[in-house]
Design a protein around this motif. Structure first.
Motif, PDB file in Angstrom:
ATOM      1  N   ARG B 169     -24.519 -20.643  35.583  1.00  0.00           N
ATOM      2  CA  ARG B 169     -25.347 -19.464  35.820  1.00  0.00           C
ATOM      3  C   ARG B 169     -24.494 -18.287  36.268  1.00  0.00           C
ATOM      4  NH1 ARG B 169     -28.680 -21.333  39.425  1.00  0.00           N
ATOM      5  NH2 ARG B 169     -30.529 -21.650  38.124  1.00  0.00           N
ATOM      6  N   LYS B 170     -23.589 -18.553  37.227  1.00  0.00           N
ATOM      7  CA  LYS B 170     -22.708 -17.491  37.732  1.00  0.00           C
ATOM      8  C   LYS B 170     -21.837 -16.937  36.595  1.00  0.00           C
ATOM      9  CE  LYS B 170     -20.926 -14.941  41.025  1.00  0.00           C
ATOM     10  NZ  LYS B 170     -19.527 -14.810  40.869  1.00  0.00           N
ATOM     11  N   GLY B 171     -21.347 -17.838  35.745  1.00  0.00           N
ATOM     12  CA  GLY B 171     -20.530 -17.414  34.615  1.00  0.00           C
ATOM     13  C   GLY B 171     -21.294 -16.456  33.709  1.00  0.00           C
ATOM     14  N   ILE B 172     -22.556 -16.814  33.419  1.00  0.00           N
ATOM     15  CA  ILE B 172     -23.359 -15.963  32.535  1.00  0.00           C
ATOM     16  C   ILE B 172     -23.615 -14.604  33.177  1.00  0.00           C
ATOM     17  CG2 ILE B 172     -25.649 -15.691  31.492  1.00  0.00           C
ATOM     18  CD1 ILE B 172     -25.628 -18.674  30.890  1.00  0.00           C
ATOM     19  N   ILE B 173     -23.845 -14.610  34.488  1.00  0.00           N
ATOM     20  CA  ILE B 173     -24.035 -13.334  35.191  1.00  0.00           C
ATOM     21  C   ILE B 173     -22.793 -12.466  35.067  1.00  0.00           C
ATOM     22  CG2 ILE B 173     -24.292 -12.288  37.489  1.00  0.00           C
ATOM     23  CD1 ILE B 173     -26.130 -14.703  38.168  1.00  0.00           C
ATOM     24  N   ASN B 174     -21.632 -13.097  35.201  1.00  0.00           N
ATOM     25  CA  ASN B 174     -20.385 -12.332  35.086  1.00  0.00           C
ATOM     26  C   ASN B 174     -20.226 -11.726  33.697  1.00  0.00           C
ATOM     27  OD1 ASN B 174     -19.860 -13.025  37.682  1.00  0.00           O
ATOM     28  ND2 ASN B 174     -18.144 -14.413  37.218  1.00  0.00           N
ATOM     29  N   VAL B 175     -20.589 -12.503  32.665  1.00  0.00           N
ATOM     30  CA  VAL B 175     -20.505 -11.983  31.299  1.00  0.00           C
ATOM     31  C   VAL B 175     -21.467 -10.815  31.158  1.00  0.00           C
ATOM     32  CG1 VAL B 175     -20.988 -12.445  28.871  1.00  0.00           C
ATOM     33  CG2 VAL B 175     -19.779 -14.148  30.248  1.00  0.00           C
ATOM     34  N   ARG B 176     -22.693 -10.985  31.653  1.00  0.00           N
ATOM     35  CA  ARG B 176     -23.699  -9.936  31.560  1.00  0.00           C
ATOM     36  C   ARG B 176     -23.192  -8.636  32.173  1.00  0.00           C
ATOM     37  NH1 ARG B 176     -29.327 -10.631  30.766  1.00  0.00           N
ATOM     38  NH2 ARG B 176     -29.214 -12.862  31.136  1.00  0.00           N
ATOM     39  N   LYS B 177     -22.507  -8.745  33.315  1.00  0.00           N
ATOM     40  CA  LYS B 177     -21.972  -7.558  33.988  1.00  0.00           C
ATOM     41  C   LYS B 177     -20.977  -6.824  33.116  1.00  0.00           C
ATOM     42  CE  LYS B 177     -21.845  -8.981  38.771  1.00  0.00           C
ATOM     43  NZ  LYS B 177     -20.855  -9.689  39.581  1.00  0.00           N
ATOM     44  N   LYS B 178     -20.153  -7.615  32.420  1.00  0.00           N
ATOM     45  CA  LYS B 178     -19.093  -7.001  31.625  1.00  0.00           C
ATOM     46  C   LYS B 178     -19.557  -6.615  30.231  1.00  0.00           C
ATOM     47  CE  LYS B 178     -15.330  -7.320  34.256  1.00  0.00           C
ATOM     48  NZ  LYS B 178     -14.350  -6.253  34.470  1.00  0.00           N
ATOM     49  N   ALA B 179     -20.719  -7.172  29.824  1.00  0.00           N
ATOM     50  CA  ALA B 179     -21.111  -7.084  28.412  1.00  0.00           C
ATOM     51  C   ALA B 179     -21.159  -5.654  27.893  1.00  0.00           C
ATOM     52  CB  ALA B 179     -22.459  -7.758  28.204  1.00  0.00           C
ATOM     53  N   LYS B 180     -21.517  -4.690  28.757  1.00  0.00           N
ATOM     54  CA  LYS B 180     -21.623  -3.318  28.265  1.00  0.00           C
ATOM     55  C   LYS B 180     -20.262  -2.699  28.010  1.00  0.00           C
ATOM     56  CE  LYS B 180     -26.217  -1.864  29.165  1.00  0.00           C
ATOM     57  NZ  LYS B 180     -26.975  -1.802  30.404  1.00  0.00           N
ATOM     58  N   GLU B 181     -19.294  -2.976  28.918  1.00  0.00           N
ATOM     59  CA  GLU B 181     -17.962  -2.386  28.748  1.00  0.00           C
ATOM     60  C   GLU B 181     -17.179  -3.048  27.623  1.00  0.00           C
ATOM     61  OE1 GLU B 181     -15.557  -2.696  32.229  1.00  0.00           O
ATOM     62  OE2 GLU B 181     -17.307  -2.683  33.530  1.00  0.00           O
ATOM     63  N   ILE B 182     -17.317  -4.364  27.512  1.00  0.00           N
ATOM     64  CA  ILE B 182     -16.467  -5.103  26.591  1.00  0.00           C
ATOM     65  C   ILE B 182     -17.227  -5.394  25.315  1.00  0.00           C
ATOM     66  CG2 ILE B 182     -14.846  -6.996  26.390  1.00  0.00           C
ATOM     67  CD1 ILE B 182     -15.110  -7.483  29.307  1.00  0.00           C
ATOM     68  N   GLU B 183     -16.750  -4.840  24.211  1.00  0.00           N
ATOM     69  CA  GLU B 183     -17.437  -5.056  22.954  1.00  0.00           C
ATOM     70  C   GLU B 183     -17.285  -6.481  22.458  1.00  0.00           C
ATOM     71  OE1 GLU B 183     -17.281  -2.756  19.635  1.00  0.00           O
ATOM     72  OE2 GLU B 183     -17.431  -0.825  20.636  1.00  0.00           O
ATOM     73  N   ASP B 184     -16.111  -6.995  22.620  1.00  0.00           N
ATOM     74  CA  ASP B 184     -15.806  -8.266  21.973  1.00  0.00           C
ATOM     75  C   ASP B 184     -15.422  -9.336  23.000  1.00  0.00           C
ATOM     76  OD1 ASP B 184     -13.721  -6.701  22.642  1.00  0.00           O
ATOM     77  OD2 ASP B 184     -12.587  -6.996  20.804  1.00  0.00           O
ATOM     78  N   ILE B 185     -16.425  -9.923  23.607  1.00  0.00           N
ATOM     79  CA  ILE B 185     -16.177 -11.060  24.488  1.00  0.00           C
ATOM     80  C   ILE B 185     -16.295 -12.322  23.662  1.00  0.00           C
ATOM     81  CG2 ILE B 185     -16.887 -12.303  26.561  1.00  0.00           C
ATOM     82  CD1 ILE B 185     -18.149  -9.908  27.625  1.00  0.00           C
ATOM     83  N   TYR B 186     -15.253 -13.121  23.613  1.00  0.00           N
ATOM     84  CA  TYR B 186     -15.338 -14.394  22.902  1.00  0.00           C
ATOM     85  C   TYR B 186     -15.285 -15.565  23.866  1.00  0.00           C
ATOM     86  CZ  TYR B 186     -13.389 -11.060  19.637  1.00  0.00           C
ATOM     87  OH  TYR B 186     -13.135  -9.940  18.917  1.00  0.00           O
ATOM     88  N   GLN B 187     -14.727 -15.316  25.043  1.00  0.00           N
ATOM     89  CA  GLN B 187     -14.570 -16.413  25.978  1.00  0.00           C
ATOM     90  C   GLN B 187     -14.516 -15.869  27.391  1.00  0.00           C
ATOM     91  OE1 GLN B 187      -9.835 -17.122  25.496  1.00  0.00           O
ATOM     92  NE2 GLN B 187     -11.102 -17.903  23.850  1.00  0.00           N
ATOM     93  N   ILE B 188     -14.736 -16.776  28.329  1.00  0.00           N
ATOM     94  CA  ILE B 188     -14.652 -16.382  29.725  1.00  0.00           C
ATOM     95  C   ILE B 188     -13.479 -17.154  30.328  1.00  0.00           C
ATOM     96  CG2 ILE B 188     -16.387 -18.124  30.310  1.00  0.00           C
ATOM     97  CD1 ILE B 188     -17.363 -16.257  32.510  1.00  0.00           C
ATOM     98  N   TYR B 189     -12.664 -16.492  31.142  1.00  0.00           N
ATOM     99  CA  TYR B 189     -11.508 -17.162  31.720  1.00  0.00           C
ATOM    100  C   TYR B 189     -11.884 -17.815  33.046  1.00  0.00           C
ATOM    101  CZ  TYR B 189      -8.794 -15.074  28.085  1.00  0.00           C
ATOM    102  OH  TYR B 189      -8.322 -14.737  26.846  1.00  0.00           O
ATOM    103  N   VAL B 190     -11.289 -18.969  33.300  1.00  0.00           N
ATOM    104  CA  VAL B 190     -11.605 -19.726  34.501  1.00  0.00           C
ATOM    105  C   VAL B 190     -10.398 -19.718  35.432  1.00  0.00           C
ATOM    106  CG1 VAL B 190     -12.301 -21.974  35.377  1.00  0.00           C
ATOM    107  CG2 VAL B 190     -13.152 -21.184  33.160  1.00  0.00           C
ATOM    108  N   THR B 191     -10.639 -19.387  36.706  1.00  0.00           N
ATOM    109  CA  THR B 191      -9.549 -19.335  37.680  1.00  0.00           C
ATOM    110  C   THR B 191      -9.885 -20.197  38.886  1.00  0.00           C
ATOM    111  OG1 THR B 191     -10.476 -17.533  38.983  1.00  0.00           O
ATOM    112  CG2 THR B 191      -9.180 -16.909  37.061  1.00  0.00           C
ATOM    113  N   ASP B 192      -8.877 -20.428  39.732  1.00  0.00           N
ATOM    114  CA  ASP B 192      -9.186 -21.067  41.014  1.00  0.00           C
ATOM    115  C   ASP B 192      -9.477 -19.970  42.042  1.00  0.00           C
ATOM    116  OD1 ASP B 192      -6.796 -20.002  41.805  1.00  0.00           O
ATOM    117  OD2 ASP B 192      -5.721 -21.909  41.910  1.00  0.00           O
ATOM    118  N   GLU B 193      -9.560 -20.325  43.333  1.00  0.00           N
ATOM    119  CA  GLU B 193      -9.966 -19.340  44.339  1.00  0.00           C
ATOM    120  C   GLU B 193      -8.933 -18.228  44.488  1.00  0.00           C
ATOM    121  OE1 GLU B 193      -9.128 -22.689  45.577  1.00  0.00           O
ATOM    122  OE2 GLU B 193     -10.813 -23.118  44.219  1.00  0.00           O
ATOM    123  N   ASP B 194      -7.686 -18.495  44.061  1.00  0.00           N
ATOM    124  CA  ASP B 194      -6.632 -17.493  44.222  1.00  0.00           C
ATOM    125  C   ASP B 194      -6.388 -16.682  42.956  1.00  0.00           C
ATOM    126  OD1 ASP B 194      -6.182 -18.405  46.833  1.00  0.00           O
ATOM    127  OD2 ASP B 194      -5.010 -20.082  46.028  1.00  0.00           O
TER     128      ASP B 194
END
Lengths: 468, 468
Positions: B169-194
């Motif tokens: 759910r959090k991942g989708i929210i993050n994509v939604r936030k960026k969706a307007k600025e970024i035309e071509d989102i194909y993937q979401i990057y995963v990081t640790d806490e740092d």
């Protein structure tokens, strides 16, 4: 805690050639092959990227490589074949049985299958095709039915669609169905009831819209499509011009029959650029390291024979001045300088103009700018190099008139080089001949003939001042 | 019924040059500009793709083009600038005020801004930068801080991330936030806490997974990333090798700081291929139609001067045989044939080898195959062309020994051409010099010197048989 680093990444680190451990890793593989430790080898290869497996295979003898290759599951074999350099691929496809080859084909998309088939002899190709399922074999044959280097050959047949009258829920279901087969879905294509392409929806828009919305509400009607018979070069130019990531391919009625993605275009761009370089040197644009020598020679020798003809032509010009040369033999030592530098300057102009044509920077509307610019450069080159050469000849040979003759011949030849070097490719392009093929022959023939003619002609006129 | 065809598509059809209506459409625009019918022009341009607007601008005089351009909203202006040929872009950036330029910059991503800045004079560049918001200007300056032609310069800073410990759910929210600025989102990057990059999730997987699933469950840990200082050529090779669509860029600690997409790589591939062609001809790889003449001349003239030196070298060889030439003047007419054909054959070998190096087909493991192949081709070329030339000379000049001398000199020179033509680029590569820059100079110098030497040397030895 999940596993933090994948097997794929671990394998990639091991085969990094800058890494000192690489040789040791290879030796380990070699000795395991020697001892036929199958399970050990399988465990090493598990999870590795096919491109990385291909890298390792390239380091081994072909017997070792084949042995290792056959330990892979058929799916991995298929992807690894796609990633091989063409010399190894030829060897492999010769060695592998018809059975083995057709088993790998089941895992490939049609464009990749078509690629591999092009490496098989006609007999083997037909045997492989007859082994495939009716559906696969029909698809491949129908794709082979499109002209080479067209959108139809390039496209893959995997894509997701929805109809204008559907709602978003139906669209998502369609994507879900295709999601396993298609690795890279970026958009869903929208059609009417007759499969006629009408538009597209970016995947993120599809997923971020309430599921009861009508597809037609969120469809982008500015869809990019190519007729199946469109030349691949035109496809690539449009991808670049409009920053496309993927585009649809349609039939005569406008029905969607396939899609082309940016990674296909990447290969074309590289191919087309290679084509220009190779054609300029008179080498076949299909020449690969694995091309049989006879084929490589054929095209090259035709080109060299054309060169031989133009060389005889300029030799005739020199023969016309034999009398002058016999009296002033130093001319024979200097004439290659004038002709040679003209040829090099001409090649510079040809190269710049051909590149500008290929990238689309130079078109019919601004050809005059390019010719003008080259001419000015020709003037500067002529004055600078003519002066340097003239002064050097004067200093070495102690004859000022000789220096003047060389210098002015060089100046004139530089102008010839810049004008023919820019005009010839533009004219060839205008009459639809690929400038990369024929330009440099014309241009160097011109600079040779003119170089010899101006230099020896001027020397003949001033011969009284040249005999010391 | 919704609108079936978009304004963008309609405009594109009107400006299709194969369409007879194109000239009429242009005349219409021209006369509307003449009469300053602003609203009419604005309505024509509305919805058109910036690349298509640029196409129309290229057809107009620069005054007309500027007038039309200024009617566009700033956002459209920005995208249209990006799509211009570089000669028009230079003119426009000269004519537009600092205010106008900085307003367009607000709509561009940092990599595009950096591109436009490279066309500005230093003064204008600083004025524009000072007009931008602190954040924009900081971002641009920091991107300009990376070395040219590296991953850092290439990347864009727009990407979506999620943490391993988040849920879908959090991942989708993050994509939604960026969706307007970024035309071509194909993937979401995963990081640790740092913020350390750990993996990625293809967009479709993210959306097709139940929203309470933990991100780490569906993360693909085989993530591709480049250090910001990685050479762009290496970036491109990896994109091709691993069929990437996008990849992350990380800092020294492994934190994600940007991403590179396939369309950036497309430009590099084209650039690198252009570089090879241009370098082989001794032309600066940055040379565009809009490059000031002085800069174009500089690199070219250096190359021609190096050529002048090698030409003097081979001229010295000829001078050594002046005595023979003065006795048998026909040698002067034939010697350019031997040297010239050797040069062309050598260029063929050089070109094939350089292309094979560039595409990665030729590596340290199989260099011997390439040299071997070229040598065999050299033998065949030498025998065939040596015979043809020898026989022709015999028929024309009626002297069999002369034919033999020309033919054997040509055979030997073809072997020299094939060996140096294949070995020189491989050796240069091994010592990390770009083979495209220096190979052909070495090789043609060798074929000139050897051609003249073998031909005139053999003729001197057999001179008694040559004087008729």
């Amino acid at each position: 805690m999940e596993e933090d680093i994948s097997k794929e990444t671990l394998f990639r680190i091991k085969i990094d050639k800058d890494n000192e451990a690489f040789d040791g890793f290879l030796d380990e593989i070699r000795s395991a092959i020697q001892d036929t430790r199958e399970n050990y080898l399988k465990s090493i290869l598990e999870g590795a990227h096919p491109a990385d497996i291909a890298t390792v295979l390239h380091e081994l003898d072909s017997d070792e490589a084949l042995y290792l290759f056959r330990l892979l599951p058929f799916e991995e074999q298929a992807y690894t074949l796609i990633k091989m350099h063409d010399d190894m691929l030829s060897t492999f496809l010769e060695e592998l049985s018809i059975d083995e080859i057709s088993k790998t084909f089941e895992f490939l998309e049609t464009d990749d299958t078509t690629y591999l088939l092009s490496y098989l002899t006609e007999n083997k190709r037909n045997s492989v095709l007859s082994k495939l399922s009716k559906r696969d074999s029909f698809e491949i044959r129908s794709q082979l039915g499109f002209r080479e280097s067209t959108a139809g050959r390039l496209m893959s047949k995997d894509f997701a669609t929805a109809m204008l009258t559907d709602n978003v829920r139906k669209g998502i279901i369609n994507v879900r169905k295709k999601a396993k087969e298609i690795e890279d879905i970026y958009q869903i294509y929208v059609t009417d009831e007759d499969e006629i392409l009408k538009g597209f929806i970016p995947l993120k828009d599809l997923f971020l819209t309430p599921i009861n919305t009508k597809i037609s509400k969120i469809t982008n009607f500015s869809v990019y499509s190519f007729h199946y018979d469109t030349d691949q070069e035109e496809v690539a130019l449009n991808f670049k011009k409009y920053d496309l990531v993927s585009a649809a391919v349609v039939d005569d009625l406008g029905r969607i029959i396939g899609r082309i993605t940016l990674d296909d275009v990447l290969e074309i761009v590289e191919e087309e650029a290679s084509e220009d370089i190779l054609r300029m040197a008179g080498v076949s644009e299909d020449e690969r390291l694995a091309t049989p020598i006879f084929q490589s020679v054929k095209r090259r020798i035709i080109w060299l024979n054309v060169n031989l003809l133009t060389a005889f032509l300029s030799s005739t010009v020199v023969a016309y001045f034999e009398d002058t040369i016999s009296r002033i033999v130093v001319l024979a030592t200097l004439m290659p300088i004038v002709a040679g530098l003209g040829g090099n300057a001409g090649t510079q102009s040809v190269t710049v103009v051909i590149r500008n044509i290929a990238t689309g920077d130079l078109s019919f509307s601004n050809w005059w700018e390019a010719v003008h610019k080259e001419f000015v450069i020709g003037c500067i080159n002529g004055v600078v190099l003519g002066s340097i050469t003239g002064v050097m000849i004067y200093l070495v040979k102690g004859n000022m008139v000789l220096g003047l003759v060389v210098g002015s011949a060089m100046l004139v030849n530089m102008l010839v080089a810049s004008l023919t070097g820019s005009l010839v490719p533009i004219l060839l392009r205008a009459i639809h001949i690929d400038p990369a093929i024929a330009s440099s022959i014309f241009v160097t023939a011109m600079t040779d003939v003119c170089g010899f003619f101006f230099f020896l002609g001027l020397a003949t006129l001033l011969s009284n001042y040249l005999i010391t």
